[in-house]
Design an enzyme around this catalytic site. Structure first.
Site, short mmCIF file in Angstrom:
data_model
loop_
_atom_site.label_atom_id
_atom_site.label_comp_id
_atom_site.label_asym_id
_atom_site.label_seq_id
_atom_site.Cartn_x
_atom_site.Cartn_y
_atom_site.Cartn_z
N HIS A 88 0.82 -1.21 0.00
CA HIS A 88 0.00 0.00 0.00
C HIS A 88 0.85 1.26 0.00
CE1 HIS A 88 -3.99 -1.96 1.54
NE2 HIS A 88 -3.45 -2.60 0.51
N HIS A 124 -0.39 -13.38 -1.09
CA HIS A 124 -1.76 -13.59 -0.59
C HIS A 124 -1.94 -15.01 -0.04
CE1 HIS A 124 -3.52 -10.09 -3.18
NE2 HIS A 124 -3.12 -9.69 -2.00
#
Length: 562
Positions: free
Chosen positions: A129, A376
């Site tokens: 991010h 992930h």
């Protein structure tokens, strides 16, 4: 890692006390003036501090790393029409549906890691991010053909901007649910959509945050957002006191930042702060740490202005952030020896003066849309809350039930319990298996079913024009592939057989799919192809950043003792 964090922090604070009060407020250009990075109608001024929007980090190329500039590519884009249409198989037929690939190649199973906790995974999301956020459009009849209830627009094939994530009719998870597609997949905005010239005839996606490790998720990526986050007093960030604790400011309009049902919806430098509870916890840690350091510096330097305290605190925070990522986190992901071998880090207490103004630190499409998303697999679907005595309660938090809803964080002692859980609960293993909480229940499409993050990742790679897996293998110096058996050097026979059943030829296999099936490089959490791509990105990120904390030639570097 915690011990190292505070030792670094203390040395930086002590060093900054002696600095002169020579700050001048700077106004940085707004990103929309630069036409995707093609023009820069301003003059760079030398500054002790990096700008909020990364302008003038590189004095030769002042738009490099700025928001709303293009992602980079290691290999040319692969679009069916050479411009923007998603890739097809070599025969011209459609590629396998991403959801089909997800269920066949990444089955739901839980294998916990024997060494690493969830903090390893969650730090990865903080880094992601900080470095990248695609420019997503608003849904319109032209680009959206999947309803919030998962119903497919029957004329979707007539809409060139529409790219629905379709569910197979025999899907084991969504069968008999009425769900035909996964909402809300929208194609990323490109330079072509933004009225900019397109490079080499193909559209390129834009990143809307700064492309460098500068804690933009805390401070924002433009001056207007940054000013909304600042208190204007004592160098601190805005906060609210509830239950005798500091919390980030909240927003009333939730639909851009939360799911619309949250009682608490935070504002931060990055709009995704509310995405999941563990991310929210780490962002609050960073937010509170800024205010703690600012308060300390203000007490020691009562003559300093708000601006001076803010900038010095931000400078310290970014330096600690960069040090932890490269010296603590990356060795876990890529292996310590590999980090030294590939010059990501050095065994030295001296400056690392290899900044190169010819290296663009911009985010690689292959990194943001494939390699980094491979982590992930580490995500756990059920989050444990840990009490002060390190006892696990009987109840757990389901990740999918708190997507873009941070309300749970402030309830009772949840913030502290979740923080302990991050450093106590094992991460899931770095393998091909995914927790069904993120492949079937993430968010909500129906009352009981959510979306599939793994399918989203595969679809996003095609949206961004990534070339096939075997082409990146070759780029990374691995043996060329022409037959299915050529994949057996890195992928198991079982998975190669599945790939051959799903794809027409090895040249059709998606990068996101093939590389995630490779055997991990020893002492790392990824296979050789993703290892290569991650190394490429993190080397660029360091040596292309003029303000990197180890750079002794930045004009106003940290001292060696700092």
């Amino acid at each position: 890692m915690i011990k190292r964090y505070f030792s670094i922090l203390l040395s930086l604070i002590v060093g900054v006390i002696a600095q002169k009060n020579d700050l001048k407020q700077e106004v940085t250009p707004e990103t929309m003036d630069i036409l995707c990075g093609d023009v820069f109608p301003y003059t760079c001024q030398e500054s002790r501090y990096r700008s909020i929007n990364a302008s003038c980090n590189n004095l030769l190329h002042p738009t490099w790393a700025m928001p709303f500039t293009r992602n980079l590519r290691l290999l040319p884009a692969d679009y069916a029409d050479g411009i923007r249409s998603p890739r097809l198989s070599k025969s011209g037929h459609p590629l396998p549906l991403p959801r089909k690939l997800s269920t066949e190649l990444n089955p739901n199973d839980v294998n916990v890691d024997k060494k690493f906790t969830l903090a390893t995974m969650q730090m990865g999301q903080v880094i992601a991010h900080d470095l990248s956020l695609v420019n997503g459009p608003k849904g319109t009849p032209k680009n959206q053909c999947c309803s919030t209830q998962g119903k497919l627009d029957k004329d979707y094939f007539k809409k060139p901007l529409c790219y629905p994530l379709i569910i197979p009719k025999d899907d084991p998870g969504y069968k008999n649910s009425g769900v035909e597609c996964l909402f809300p997949f929208l194609r990323t905005i490109t330079d072509l959509d933004s009225g900019c010239s397109i490079e080499k005839g193909a559209a390129t996606q834009l990143t809307v945050v700064t492309h460098v490790l500068d804690l933009s998720l805390v401070y924002g990526s433009n001056d207007s957002d940054a000013s909304l986050l600042r208190r204007g007093k004592g160098g601190s960030l805005r906060f609210k006191i509830r239950n005798n604790q500091e919390w980030p400011p909240t927003v009333k309009e939730q639909y851009n930042l939360c799911n619309g049902t949250a009682n608490v919806c935070y504002r931060a430098g990055d709009s995704r702060i509310n995405q999941n509870p563990q991310l929210t916890v780490l962002q609050i840690v960073l937010f509170r740490e800024h205010n703690r350091i600012a308060k300390f510096l203000a007490k020691l330097n009562s003559h300093w202005s708000d601006e001076k305290i803010f900038q010095e605190t931000r400078r310290i925070m970014i330096a600690v952030h960069q040090s932890i990522i490269y010296h603590e986190w990356l060795p876990l992901i890529l292996g310590l020896r590999n980090c030294y071998k590939n010059k990501l880090i050095y065994k030295t207490k001296e400056y690392v003066n290899d900044y190169d103004p010819l290296v663009n630190p911009g985010i690689l499409n292959e990194f943001a849309s494939a390699a980094f998303r491979s982590l992930h697999t580490l995500v756990a679907g059920n989050l444990k809350l840990v009490k002060e005595n390190r006892q696990f309660p009987n109840s757990i938090l389901r990740l999918g039930e708190h997507f873009f809803n941070a309300t749970i964080v402030e309830k009772g002692q949840n913030y502290n319990d979740m923080a302990r859980g991050l450093f106590t609960q094992p991460s899931e293993a770095a393998d091909k298996y995914y927790d069904k909480e993120i492949t079937l229940f993430l968010g909500r499409v129906t009352k009981n079913l959510g979306t599939d993050l793994r399918a989203f990742d595969i679809q996003r790679g095609r949206d961004h024009g990534l070339r096939s897996y075997i082409e990146y293998r070759t780029f990374c110096g691995l043996p060329e592939v022409s037959r299915w058996d050529d994949l057996l050097d890195l992928i198991s026979p079982e998975d190669v057989l599945k790939l051959s059943d799903l794809y027409e030829t090895p040249a059709d296999v998606d990068l996101t799919v093939g590389a995630s099936l490779e055997k991990n490089v020893p002492h790392s959490l990824v296979g050789p192809t993703f290892h290569c791509l991650l190394t490429q990105q993190f080397l660029r990120t360091r040596i292309g950043d003029r303000y990197w904390y180890e750079n002794g030639n930045s004009g106003t570097p940290f001292t060696r003792s700092e």
